[in-house]
Design a protein around this motif. Structure first.
Motif, short mmCIF file in Angstrom:
data_model
loop_
_atom_site.label_atom_id
_atom_site.label_comp_id
_atom_site.label_asym_id
_atom_site.label_seq_id
_atom_site.Cartn_x
_atom_site.Cartn_y
_atom_site.Cartn_z
N HIS A 1 0.84 -1.30 -0.11
CA HIS A 1 0.25 0.23 -0.21
C HIS A 1 0.68 1.18 0.05
N ASP B 1 6.66 2.02 5.50
CA ASP B 1 5.74 1.23 5.53
C ASP B 1 4.21 1.28 4.09
N GLY B 2 5.01 0.28 3.97
CA GLY B 2 3.94 -0.11 2.49
C GLY B 2 4.65 0.06 1.40
N GLU C 1 -5.31 0.63 3.24
CA GLU C 1 -4.85 0.31 4.59
C GLU C 1 -4.61 0.55 6.38
N GLU C 2 -4.66 1.60 6.13
CA GLU C 2 -3.95 1.99 7.32
C GLU C 2 -5.55 2.39 8.61
N HIS D 1 6.82 -6.19 3.08
CA HIS D 1 6.67 -5.31 4.29
C HIS D 1 7.20 -5.07 5.23
N HIS E 1 -2.23 -6.70 8.02
CA HIS E 1 -2.10 -6.51 6.39
C HIS E 1 -2.65 -6.93 5.22
ZN LIG Z 1 1.67 -1.14 6.57
#
Ligand SMILES: [Zn+2]
Length: 416
Positions: free
Chosen positions: A80, A91-92, A125-126, A190, A359
């Motif tokens: 993401h 992150d992502g 996603e978050e 990830h 995830h």
């Molecule tokens: Zn993530």
């Protein structure tokens, strides 16, 4: 066939500029202008590689490399691009950049694939904006409910409106749902977001399963009053009651010593939130996770019981709203074996581990064979500008992603 670390680094740096704050912070909350900007940049890279690209009606960016068999179910790779408001650069992002690198490498080496490959950047996603994460993957797999479109962010903007502003058409969302037989497997790289790999001195790891989060919102209702005139014994201070409830919650979760069960109160709203008014109402969130569904649910039931006992004792009203309740999922055994086997060629020590954070792979695991690669996080940190993973580690993760993707979809490989 080797991935190109320099290319990965350049793309990571370019994306780190979008929504940048301070030296290393990233703020790309779902469906904001900055999120869109990152999606458009990655789409441009996909177009340059000759992929067929689209942004679906859930806001997912998908770039497709055709295989010789058009009708074959796809091998999907990605992660993401949205972030937490106070997020970091990795992150992502590493999963999307890594997936793109895999495809670029295969094109560069003229690997002719039988199976089509799709690189995906899932949306929201978050879940921090609408209090419900994994939106893109839930959308793609047909799990978004009609009422979810009407959920609102803190500014009163509905998800439907936010998606429209993002350029999607929620009325056509059905068209973006994949039939179950269209995806052969999904692989996500990830950052670990935890300390396990660092402790084991391992750059990358293979995920065996992902904990399922239970998200709830607790509302406690007391009585407002002037902070100067209501005697202590006559008060019904909802914030005080909420603090008792939070403390009980922490004690319950902490009592499962040695288990991966974790519980967090991460958000609290106080009404009317004024220094000279006794708080009338408090709302706070519960985040409870475990790889063992039974243990997680048992802990939540204990909390519900503790809350009702507190309400009896202090005579306050309360309610619990369930925001989401996802079951833990195990990754596909076949993919775990393949990832571990291929991983050994890159680094002799590739441990397997569980994921506490959720995830998109958690949703995809319900839909198709799913595998996941973790890259070491410095000090286990994430969702902060301090989150950091070494470029060498990310490159090793991308190399593993390349080898496994290649295995999964190459019919005949012609090295030039
Ligand atoms: Zn993530």
């Amino acid at each position: 066939m080797k991935v190109n670390q320099d290319r990965i680094k350049k793309r990571m740096e370019a994306l780190a500029q979008i929504g940048k704050f301070g030296e290393t912070g990233v703020n790309r909350v779902a469906f904001t202008e900055k999120h869109k900007e990152s999606v458009l940049l990655v789409q441009e890279w996909m177009n340059q590689l000759g992929l067929t690209t689209k942004i679906d009606h859930f806001g997912n960016l998908i770039g497709r490399l055709e295989g010789s068999s058009i009708d074959k179910p796809v091998v999907m790779v990605g992660s993401h691009l949205d972030s937490q408001p106070n997020g970091g650069r990795f992150d992502g992002t590493i999963g999307v950049v890594g997936a793109l690198e895999v495809v670029e490498c295969m094109i560069e080496n003229q690997v002719s694939t039988d199976t089509p490959i799709e690189v995906i950047a899932f949306s929201d996603e978050e879940g921090c904006r609408f209090n419900n994460g994994l939106f893109g993957s839930r959308g793609l797999t047909g799990k978004v409910t009609e009422e979810e479109w009407e959920s609102k962010d803190r500014d009163g903007v509905t998800k439907r409106e936010a998606l429209r502003l993002f350029g999607c058409d929620p009325d056509k969302a059905e068209d973006s749902v994949y039939p179950p037989d269209k995806i052969a497997c999904f692989i996500e790289m990830h950052i670990e977001q935890g300390p396990v790999l660092e402790k084991q001195d391992a750059s990358i790891g293979v995920v065996e399963g992902i904990a399922g989060p239970l998200w709830a919102t607790v509302e406690i209702i007391g009585e407002a009053g002037h902070a100067g005139s209501v005697p202590m014994a006559m008060r019904k201070d909802s914030l005080l009651f909420a603090s008792y409830a939070m403390s009980e919650f922490n004690q319950i979760v902490s009592s499962y010593v040695g288990s991966p069960l974790v519980g967090t109160v991460g958000n609290i709203d106080v009404y009317p939130n004024s220094r000279n008014v006794i708080p009338e109402k408090v709302r706070f969130t519960i985040d409870l996770r475990d790889i063992d569904l039974k243990r997680r649910n048992e802990a939540f039931e204990k909390f519900e019981f503790a809350l009702s006992r507190l309400a009896d004792e202090f005579q306050f009203a309360y309610k619990i709203e369930m925001d989401s309740d996802l079951e833990p999922k195990l990754c596909s055994d076949k993919l775990i074996d393949l990832l571990v086997e291929e991983g050994k060629e890159i680094n002799p020590s590739v441990p397997t581990l569980m994921s506490g954070p959720f995830h998109d792979a958690l949703i995809m695991a319900d839909f198709c064979n799913t595998g996941m690669i973790f890259v070491r996080s410095k000090d286990g940190k994430s969702h902060t500008p301090e989150e950091y993973s070494r470029m060498e580690d990310i490159t090793e993760g991308a190399q593993l992603l390349l080898q496994v993707t290649n295995q999964l979809c190459a019919a005949k490989t012609e090295q030039v």
